[in-house]
Design a protein around this motif. Structure first.
Motif, PDB file in Angstrom:
ATOM      1  N   LEU A  96      -0.427  -9.972  11.295  1.00 28.09           N
ATOM      2  CA  LEU A  96       0.475  -8.883  11.685  1.00 28.09           C
ATOM      3  C   LEU A  96       0.225  -8.390  13.108  1.00 28.09           C
ATOM      4  CD1 LEU A  96       0.519  -6.663   8.440  1.00 28.09           C
ATOM      5  CD2 LEU A  96       2.173  -8.394   9.121  1.00 28.09           C
ATOM      6  N   ALA A  97      -0.230  -9.265  13.989  1.00 22.75           N
ATOM      7  CA  ALA A  97      -0.690  -8.842  15.315  1.00 22.75           C
ATOM      8  C   ALA A  97       0.373  -8.075  16.102  1.00 22.75           C
ATOM      9  CB  ALA A  97      -1.152 -10.061  16.114  1.00 22.75           C
ATOM     10  N   ARG A  98       1.615  -8.559  16.101  1.00 20.22           N
ATOM     11  CA  ARG A  98       2.658  -7.915  16.913  1.00 20.22           C
ATOM     12  C   ARG A  98       2.915  -6.493  16.472  1.00 20.22           C
ATOM     13  NH1 ARG A  98       8.287  -7.994  16.206  1.00 20.22           N
ATOM     14  NH2 ARG A  98       9.470  -7.473  18.094  1.00 20.22           N
ATOM     15  N   ARG A  99       3.038  -6.295  15.180  1.00 20.00           N
ATOM     16  CA  ARG A  99       3.286  -4.952  14.662  1.00 20.00           C
ATOM     17  C   ARG A  99       2.100  -4.027  14.922  1.00 20.00           C
ATOM     18  NH1 ARG A  99       5.605  -6.520   8.758  1.00 20.00           N
ATOM     19  NH2 ARG A  99       4.380  -4.671   8.179  1.00 20.00           N
ATOM     20  N   LEU A 100       0.907  -4.537  14.696  1.00 21.75           N
ATOM     21  CA  LEU A 100      -0.283  -3.686  14.847  1.00 21.75           C
ATOM     22  C   LEU A 100      -0.567  -3.376  16.310  1.00 21.75           C
ATOM     23  CD1 LEU A 100      -2.655  -5.098  12.093  1.00 21.75           C
ATOM     24  CD2 LEU A 100      -0.709  -3.540  11.918  1.00 21.75           C
TER      25      LEU A 100
ATOM     26  N   ARG B 154       8.192   3.335   4.715  1.00 20.54           N
ATOM     27  CA  ARG B 154       7.027   2.742   4.027  1.00 20.54           C
ATOM     28  C   ARG B 154       6.274   1.789   4.942  1.00 20.54           C
ATOM     29  NH1 ARG B 154       5.695  -1.954   1.704  1.00 20.54           N
ATOM     30  NH2 ARG B 154       7.769  -2.887   1.885  1.00 20.54           N
ATOM     31  N   LEU B 155       7.018   0.930   5.630  1.00 20.33           N
ATOM     32  CA  LEU B 155       6.389  -0.050   6.511  1.00 20.33           C
ATOM     33  C   LEU B 155       5.662   0.629   7.671  1.00 20.33           C
ATOM     34  CD1 LEU B 155       9.267  -2.681   6.557  1.00 20.33           C
ATOM     35  CD2 LEU B 155       6.989  -3.003   5.567  1.00 20.33           C
ATOM     36  N   VAL B 156       6.273   1.675   8.221  1.00 15.18           N
ATOM     37  CA  VAL B 156       5.624   2.423   9.307  1.00 15.18           C
ATOM     38  C   VAL B 156       4.321   3.041   8.807  1.00 15.18           C
ATOM     39  CG1 VAL B 156       5.800   4.451  10.803  1.00 15.18           C
ATOM     40  CG2 VAL B 156       7.732   2.866  10.615  1.00 15.18           C
ATOM     41  N   TRP B 157       4.386   3.664   7.631  1.00 16.12           N
ATOM     42  CA  TRP B 157       3.167   4.286   7.085  1.00 16.12           C
ATOM     43  C   TRP B 157       2.092   3.236   6.850  1.00 16.12           C
ATOM     44  CZ3 TRP B 157      -0.127   4.019   2.991  1.00 16.12           C
ATOM     45  CH2 TRP B 157      -0.976   5.117   2.788  1.00 16.12           C
ATOM     46  N   GLU B 158       2.468   2.109   6.262  1.00 18.31           N
ATOM     47  CA  GLU B 158       1.486   1.061   5.989  1.00 18.31           C
ATOM     48  C   GLU B 158       0.842   0.554   7.274  1.00 18.31           C
ATOM     49  OE1 GLU B 158       3.208  -0.964   1.874  1.00 18.31           O
ATOM     50  OE2 GLU B 158       3.678  -1.862   3.813  1.00 18.31           O
ATOM     51  N   ASP B 159       1.666   0.256   8.268  1.00 22.39           N
ATOM     52  CA  ASP B 159       1.121  -0.302   9.509  1.00 22.39           C
ATOM     53  C   ASP B 159       0.284   0.718  10.266  1.00 22.39           C
ATOM     54  OD1 ASP B 159       2.312  -2.684   8.931  1.00 22.39           O
ATOM     55  OD2 ASP B 159       3.874  -2.558  10.457  1.00 22.39           O
ATOM     56  N   ARG B 160       0.816   1.920  10.370  1.00 22.78           N
ATOM     57  CA  ARG B 160       0.140   2.946  11.176  1.00 22.78           C
ATOM     58  C   ARG B 160      -1.086   3.519  10.483  1.00 22.78           C
ATOM     59  NH1 ARG B 160       2.944   8.830  12.177  1.00 22.78           N
ATOM     60  NH2 ARG B 160       1.020  10.003  12.465  1.00 22.78           N
TER      61      ARG B 160
ATOM     62  N   GLU C  51       0.818  -1.207   0.000  1.00 13.63           N
ATOM     63  CA  GLU C  51       0.000   0.000   0.000  1.00 13.63           C
ATOM     64  C   GLU C  51       0.856   1.263   0.000  1.00 13.63           C
ATOM     65  OE1 GLU C  51      -3.033   0.309  -0.469  1.00 13.63           O
ATOM     66  OE2 GLU C  51      -4.051  -1.531   0.094  1.00 13.63           O
ATOM     67  N   GLY C  52       2.016   1.190   0.610  1.00 11.67           N
ATOM     68  CA  GLY C  52       2.850   2.376   0.752  1.00 11.67           C
ATOM     69  C   GLY C  52       3.690   2.699  -0.457  1.00 11.67           C
ATOM     70  N   VAL C  53       3.363   2.106  -1.603  1.00 12.60           N
ATOM     71  CA  VAL C  53       4.162   2.362  -2.797  1.00 12.60           C
ATOM     72  C   VAL C  53       4.174   3.845  -3.160  1.00 12.60           C
ATOM     73  CG1 VAL C  53       2.251   1.935  -4.396  1.00 12.60           C
ATOM     74  CG2 VAL C  53       4.608   1.572  -5.158  1.00 12.60           C
ATOM     75  N   LEU C  54       3.092   4.565  -2.836  1.00 11.13           N
ATOM     76  CA  LEU C  54       3.028   5.982  -3.176  1.00 11.13           C
ATOM     77  C   LEU C  54       3.908   6.841  -2.263  1.00 11.13           C
ATOM     78  CD1 LEU C  54      -0.758   6.438  -4.030  1.00 11.13           C
ATOM     79  CD2 LEU C  54       1.164   6.092  -5.581  1.00 11.13           C
ATOM     80  N   MET C  55       4.484   6.220  -1.225  1.00  7.46           N
ATOM     81  CA  MET C  55       5.421   6.965  -0.381  1.00  7.46           C
ATOM     82  C   MET C  55       6.645   7.412  -1.172  1.00  7.46           C
ATOM     83  SD  MET C  55       4.082   7.317   2.581  1.00  7.46           S
ATOM     84  CE  MET C  55       2.612   7.554   1.582  1.00  7.46           C
ATOM     85  N   SER C  56       6.868   6.793  -2.314  1.00  6.54           N
ATOM     86  CA  SER C  56       7.989   7.189  -3.155  1.00  6.54           C
ATOM     87  C   SER C  56       7.834   8.625  -3.651  1.00  6.54           C
ATOM     88  CB  SER C  56       8.117   6.240  -4.357  1.00  6.54           C
ATOM     89  OG  SER C  56       6.949   6.290  -5.158  1.00  6.54           O
TER      90      SER C  56
ATOM     91  N   THR D 120      13.567  -0.808  14.741  1.00 11.60           N
ATOM     92  CA  THR D 120      14.516  -1.852  14.325  1.00 11.60           C
ATOM     93  C   THR D 120      14.067  -3.211  14.849  1.00 11.60           C
ATOM     94  OG1 THR D 120      16.341  -0.266  14.299  1.00 11.60           O
ATOM     95  CG2 THR D 120      16.915  -2.599  14.393  1.00 11.60           C
ATOM     96  N   GLU D 121      13.544  -3.225  16.079  1.00 17.16           N
ATOM     97  CA  GLU D 121      13.054  -4.478  16.657  1.00 17.16           C
ATOM     98  C   GLU D 121      11.849  -5.012  15.873  1.00 17.16           C
ATOM     99  OE1 GLU D 121      11.213  -6.163  20.874  1.00 17.16           O
ATOM    100  OE2 GLU D 121      12.201  -4.199  20.804  1.00 17.16           O
ATOM    101  N   LEU D 122      10.997  -4.095  15.400  1.00 17.93           N
ATOM    102  CA  LEU D 122       9.803  -4.500  14.651  1.00 17.93           C
ATOM    103  C   LEU D 122      10.142  -4.987  13.249  1.00 17.93           C
ATOM    104  CD1 LEU D 122       7.019  -1.842  15.431  1.00 17.93           C
ATOM    105  CD2 LEU D 122       6.981  -4.271  15.994  1.00 17.93           C
ATOM    106  N   TYR D 123      11.030  -4.261  12.569  1.00 17.81           N
ATOM    107  CA  TYR D 123      11.236  -4.499  11.138  1.00 17.81           C
ATOM    108  C   TYR D 123      12.633  -4.998  10.770  1.00 17.81           C
ATOM    109  CZ  TYR D 123       7.063  -1.534  11.026  1.00 17.81           C
ATOM    110  OH  TYR D 123       5.821  -0.999  11.244  1.00 17.81           O
TER     111      TYR D 123
END
Length: 541
Positions: A520-524, A392-398, A354-359, A379-382
């Motif tokens: 994705l329970a841990r990240r969410l 990108r991953l932060v934006w997608e998850d959050r 989903e975060g492809v547009l973060m580019s 760093t621990e999460l990803y």
């Protein structure tokens, strides 16, 4: 070929000889009457007048039907009004004008739409060639595009892949950019509804469906509303709108559960959240308007000049629905845990990239996104990854996955049924080039228009493989079965369990179809806890 053409055979007697002149004229008269009857019966009568369609790609298409009056002149920034009536049979053989827009930031080259006009409130109806003996389920599609781009004429939204599966498809245009989302002090202060003109247009199209779709062979009591991106967010808006009650009976939200317009309001600004009226002031300033009659001056500004006042779909100032207290009483993310206004069966999901547009964002903007978080926690999460990949991953998850889980949990408690999916399938020819399925790439799989999409938007190295078509067939069958029964499961398809508060199962659609409990329970959980802390902190100040 127009569907109304039905040639009559020349009459002959049993020996194959031409009849006498008198008998010929009589038979010819009867034949002509029969031909005219076929022509008349081929036209569909709507509340505004009769329309005729065309045979196209194995189905019947009725294109460019007005569902509201042209929103021009005094009707700019007004709730949609009934369309004008016409006499005779209107040829519905070509798409209506696309709503005014600039080239999308993710597209290269000039605009692909040849005809744009502020007079753009048209819809299209796709039906089977052979009428059904009973009313068919209706699927109403809302296109995406950040509430600023897109059109119902995009070829990958054609009904040729869905309709043969036993449904009727409706697609339509709605006002975009500042023409679809706008307010200014004094502009429409006496109007009961204002600002959310894109949602008003969409509800006008749904009301048209309720009044007219039976004439096309559709069941107005079995309407599924579905959309992607801004279209998906629109579906969320209608699920949350008291004004949409009874206009649809099932809903599919594709990549529409972003938390990108939190609590934005019509007239009241908050820190970092300008109101729609403040955005209107910004537009007026950019246009150089001055004086005591700016509201009226705005109505005279050419549409092209208005839409050129660009706003970022990711910024604090962006065009899109706001909580106006009436059409959309409250931000759905806040409202749903307490009450879903229209709790119908729902499919809801996202793509894996989903975060492809973060580019499109700068490093400074991405650093601001990461600023609230401890680098060690990320760093621990990803794990250790490049800066932009972490962003990108932060934006997608959050902004995507965690809000979606909140919506799913609310729906599991209130809706008759809720199904969750995660679309992770990448076309075989692109499997080595993409780490996941980019935002919006699930759409042609749903419509079964992969070959059309490949031709319309060619990409270097991309081609459609048999495996791609097989995945498309399964995904499309899920959507159609859900439209028919409220349950995507049927014999021959991989089992898709309901999402419940006990199981929280998401169907991952990839090279295989897998059931993922607690996705994705841990990240969410991390972002859910962080959001709770932030909200409590803001309440103390």
């Amino acid at each position: 070929m127009p569907i109304l053409f039905s040639p009559c055979p020349l009459p002959h007697d049993s020996q194959g000889q031409s009849p006498s002149n008198r008998r010929w004229l009589k038979i010819l008269a009867l034949c002509s009457a029969a031909c005219l009857s076929t022509l008349a019966s081929g036209a569909v009568k709507t509340t505004s007048g009769k329309v005729s369609g065309i045979e196209e790609q194995g189905i019947i298409a009725y294109k460019g039907i007005p569902y509201a009056a042209p929103p021009v002149g005094k009707l700019r920034w007004k709730a949609p009004q009934p369309p004008r009536k016409w006499k005779g049979v209107r040829k519905a053989d070509s798409y209506g004008a696309t709503c005014p827009q600039t080239p999308a930031p993710w597209e290269q080259g000039p605009l692909k739409y040849a005809h744009m006009s502020e007079d753009c409130l048209f819809l299209n109806v796709y039906t089977p060639q052979t009428p059904s003996d009973k009313p068919l389920p209706v699927m109403v599609w809302i296109h995406g595009g950040g509430f600023s781009w897109g059109s119902s004429e995009d070829a990958y939204q054609h009904g040729s892949g869905l309709v043969p599966q036993g449904v009727i498809l409706v697609t339509f245009n709605y006002r975009l950019g500042p023409l679809g989302s706008f307010d200014y002090p004094g502009l429409n202060s006496r109007d009961k509804l204002r600002g959310n003109y894109q949602l008003m247009d969409q509800q006008a199209a749904l009301k048209w469906v309720q009044r007219n779709i039976a004439a096309f062979g559709g069941n107005e009591e079995n309407v599924t509303l579905f959309g992607d991106s801004a279209g998906g967010w629109s579906v969320m808006g209608h699920l949350s709108s008291p004004k949409a009650k009874g206009l649809f009976h099932k809903a599919i939200v594709q990549s529409g559960t972003f938390n990108t317009m939190p609590s934005r309001q019509l007239a009241t600004s908050k820190p970092g959240l300008p109101s729609l009226q403040d955005i209107g002031r910004h537009v007026a300033e950019q246009l150089g308007l001055e004086g005591d009659d700016i509201a009226e001056q705005l109505r005279q500004v050419p549409a092209q000049k208005l839409i050129e006042v660009g706003l970022s779909p990711f910024g604090q100032m962006s065009y899109g629905p706001v909580a106006d207290g009436k059409l959309l009483p409250e931000d759905p993310l806040k409202a749903w845990p307490v009450r879903i206004e229209n709790p119908v069966p729902i499919i809801m999901g996202l793509t894996s990239l989903e975060g492809v547009l973060m580019s499109l964002l700068t490093n400074a903007e991405l650093k601001a996104l990461l600023a609230p978080y401890d680098e060690r926690e990320l760093t621990e999460l990803y794990g250790k990854q490049p800066f932009r990949e972490i962003a990108r991953l932060v934006w997608e998850d959050r902004m995507s996955y965690e809000p979606t889980r909140r919506y799913l949990r609310a729906a599991a408690a209130q809706a008759p049924a809720i199904y969750s999916y995660h679309f992770d399938y990448v076309a075989q020819s692109m499997a080595g080039a993409l780490p996941g399925a980019p935002h919006g790439t699930d759409v042609p799989y749903v419509f079964r228009t992969l070959d059309i999409a490949a031709k319309e938007d060619p990409m270097p190295g991309y081609s459609v493989a048999d495996k791609d078509r097989q995945v498309s067939d399964i995904v499309s069958a899920y959507w159609v079965e859900f439209a028919k029964s409220g349950n995507p499961n049927k014999k021959g398809l991989p089992t898709w369990p309901r999402y419940t508060d006990k199981t929280e199962i998401t169907l991952e659609i990839g090279d295989t179809f897998q059931q993922k409990p607690a996705f994705l329970a841990r990240r969410l959980d991390f972002y859910s806890t962080f959001a709770d802390k932030s909200e409590k902190g803001s309440q103390l100040h």
